[in-house]
Design a protein around this motif. Structure first.
Motif, PDB file in Angstrom:
ATOM      1  N   THR A 196       0.843  -1.198   0.000  1.00 30.05           N
ATOM      2  CA  THR A 196       0.000   0.000   0.000  1.00 30.05           C
ATOM      3  C   THR A 196       0.877   1.246   0.000  1.00 30.05           C
ATOM      4  OG1 THR A 196      -0.049   0.217   2.409  1.00 30.05           O
ATOM      5  CG2 THR A 196      -1.726  -1.219   1.408  1.00 30.05           C
ATOM      6  N   LEU A 197       0.253   2.371  -0.261  1.00 32.31           N
ATOM      7  CA  LEU A 197       0.983   3.635  -0.195  1.00 32.31           C
ATOM      8  C   LEU A 197       1.379   3.946   1.243  1.00 32.31           C
ATOM      9  CD1 LEU A 197      -1.145   5.650  -2.755  1.00 32.31           C
ATOM     10  CD2 LEU A 197       1.080   4.575  -3.108  1.00 32.31           C
ATOM     11  N   VAL A 229      -4.773   0.735  -4.497  1.00 36.37           N
ATOM     12  CA  VAL A 229      -3.550   1.538  -4.560  1.00 36.37           C
ATOM     13  C   VAL A 229      -3.757   2.791  -5.409  1.00 36.37           C
ATOM     14  CG1 VAL A 229      -1.144   1.567  -5.313  1.00 36.37           C
ATOM     15  CG2 VAL A 229      -2.063  -0.446  -4.172  1.00 36.37           C
ATOM     16  N   LEU A 230      -4.274   2.617  -6.605  1.00 35.38           N
ATOM     17  CA  LEU A 230      -4.328   3.731  -7.551  1.00 35.38           C
ATOM     18  C   LEU A 230      -5.447   4.726  -7.258  1.00 35.38           C
ATOM     19  CD1 LEU A 230      -3.494   1.737 -10.785  1.00 35.38           C
ATOM     20  CD2 LEU A 230      -1.950   3.057  -9.324  1.00 35.38           C
ATOM     21  N   ALA A 231      -6.517   4.280  -6.620  1.00 38.47           N
ATOM     22  CA  ALA A 231      -7.623   5.191  -6.328  1.00 38.47           C
ATOM     23  C   ALA A 231      -7.225   6.265  -5.320  1.00 38.47           C
ATOM     24  CB  ALA A 231      -8.833   4.412  -5.811  1.00 38.47           C
ATOM     25  N   THR A 232      -6.202   5.998  -4.525  1.00 38.39           N
ATOM     26  CA  THR A 232      -5.775   6.978  -3.521  1.00 38.39           C
ATOM     27  C   THR A 232      -4.454   7.656  -3.881  1.00 38.39           C
ATOM     28  OG1 THR A 232      -4.647   5.251  -2.259  1.00 38.39           O
ATOM     29  CG2 THR A 232      -6.936   5.722  -1.660  1.00 38.39           C
ATOM     30  N   ALA A 233      -3.842   7.261  -4.988  1.00 42.16           N
ATOM     31  CA  ALA A 233      -2.499   7.747  -5.315  1.00 42.16           C
ATOM     32  C   ALA A 233      -2.445   9.257  -5.530  1.00 42.16           C
ATOM     33  CB  ALA A 233      -1.961   7.027  -6.556  1.00 42.16           C
ATOM     34  N   ASP A 234      -3.384   9.823  -6.274  1.00 40.30           N
ATOM     35  CA  ASP A 234      -3.343  11.263  -6.544  1.00 40.30           C
ATOM     36  C   ASP A 234      -3.399  12.080  -5.251  1.00 40.30           C
ATOM     37  OD1 ASP A 234      -3.151  10.996  -9.296  1.00 40.30           O
ATOM     38  OD2 ASP A 234      -5.312  10.981  -9.572  1.00 40.30           O
ATOM     39  N   ALA A 235      -4.338  11.753  -4.397  1.00 41.89           N
ATOM     40  CA  ALA A 235      -4.462  12.482  -3.137  1.00 41.89           C
ATOM     41  C   ALA A 235      -3.247  12.249  -2.250  1.00 41.89           C
ATOM     42  CB  ALA A 235      -5.739  12.065  -2.406  1.00 41.89           C
ATOM     43  N   TRP A 236      -2.751  11.010  -2.212  1.00 45.04           N
ATOM     44  CA  TRP A 236      -1.610  10.683  -1.371  1.00 45.04           C
ATOM     45  C   TRP A 236      -0.359  11.422  -1.808  1.00 45.04           C
ATOM     46  CZ3 TRP A 236       3.146   8.122  -1.542  1.00 45.04           C
ATOM     47  CH2 TRP A 236       3.642   7.711  -0.308  1.00 45.04           C
ATOM     48  N   LEU A 237      -0.217  11.616  -3.094  1.00 46.12           N
ATOM     49  CA  LEU A 237       0.959  12.311  -3.627  1.00 46.12           C
ATOM     50  C   LEU A 237       0.815  13.826  -3.578  1.00 46.12           C
ATOM     51  CD1 LEU A 237       1.679   9.946  -6.624  1.00 46.12           C
ATOM     52  CD2 LEU A 237       3.064  10.202  -4.556  1.00 46.12           C
ATOM     53  N   ALA A 248     -12.024   9.520 -10.359  1.00 43.53           N
ATOM     54  CA  ALA A 248     -12.857   8.352 -10.635  1.00 43.53           C
ATOM     55  C   ALA A 248     -13.543   7.919  -9.347  1.00 43.53           C
ATOM     56  CB  ALA A 248     -12.007   7.220 -11.191  1.00 43.53           C
ATOM     57  N   VAL A 249     -14.853   8.061  -9.316  1.00 43.28           N
ATOM     58  CA  VAL A 249     -15.572   7.736  -8.087  1.00 43.28           C
ATOM     59  C   VAL A 249     -15.820   6.240  -7.933  1.00 43.28           C
ATOM     60  CG1 VAL A 249     -16.665   9.994  -7.893  1.00 43.28           C
ATOM     61  CG2 VAL A 249     -17.791   8.195  -9.207  1.00 43.28           C
TER      62      VAL A 249
END
Length: 114
Positions: A37-38, A70-78, A85-86
């Motif tokens: 995970t991130l 992993v990818l659904a949270t990547a933008d916010a995490w970075l 994408a909801v």
């Protein structure tokens, strides 16, 4: 060794990457292994067990087995925007619309598509 044994024998000691950062300060080290995970990555991008952080992390199998997690949270995490994408369905719908727009632009023989 099989590929599965290669991931488990010998057991991965992630502190080795941190010790390399400490011992070889002119080199760059990325941690790759046991990161699912991130949040796992975040633990290694700061001091870890009184050792310096690694320079980067790679999430491989975690993204492979559960890409949405992993990818659904990547933008916010970075530090970027929230995930546009909801749902998985919205991703598929957007991709289908894009594919339908691109299809007429293909310059291939009709029978080459089958």
């Amino acid at each position: 060794f099989s590929t599965e044994q290669n991931r488990t024998v010998p057991p991965l000691d992630v502190s080795v990457a941190h010790k390399l950062v400490r011992d070889l300060p002119d080199c760059t080290f990325a941690l790759n292994g046991q990161l699912k995970t991130l949040e796992d990555c975040a633990r290694h991008l700061v001091e870890y067990e009184d050792l310096p952080p690694v320079h980067s992390c790679m999430v491989g199998r975690g993204a492979w087995y559960d890409p949405w997690k992993v990818l659904a949270t990547a933008d916010a995490w970075l530090g970027g925007e929230e995930n546009p994408a909801v749902s998985r369905r919205s991703v598929l719908d957007s991709y289908l619309a894009y594919a339908n727009e691109q299809y007429p632009l293909l310059d291939v023989a009709e029978d080459a598509l089958y």
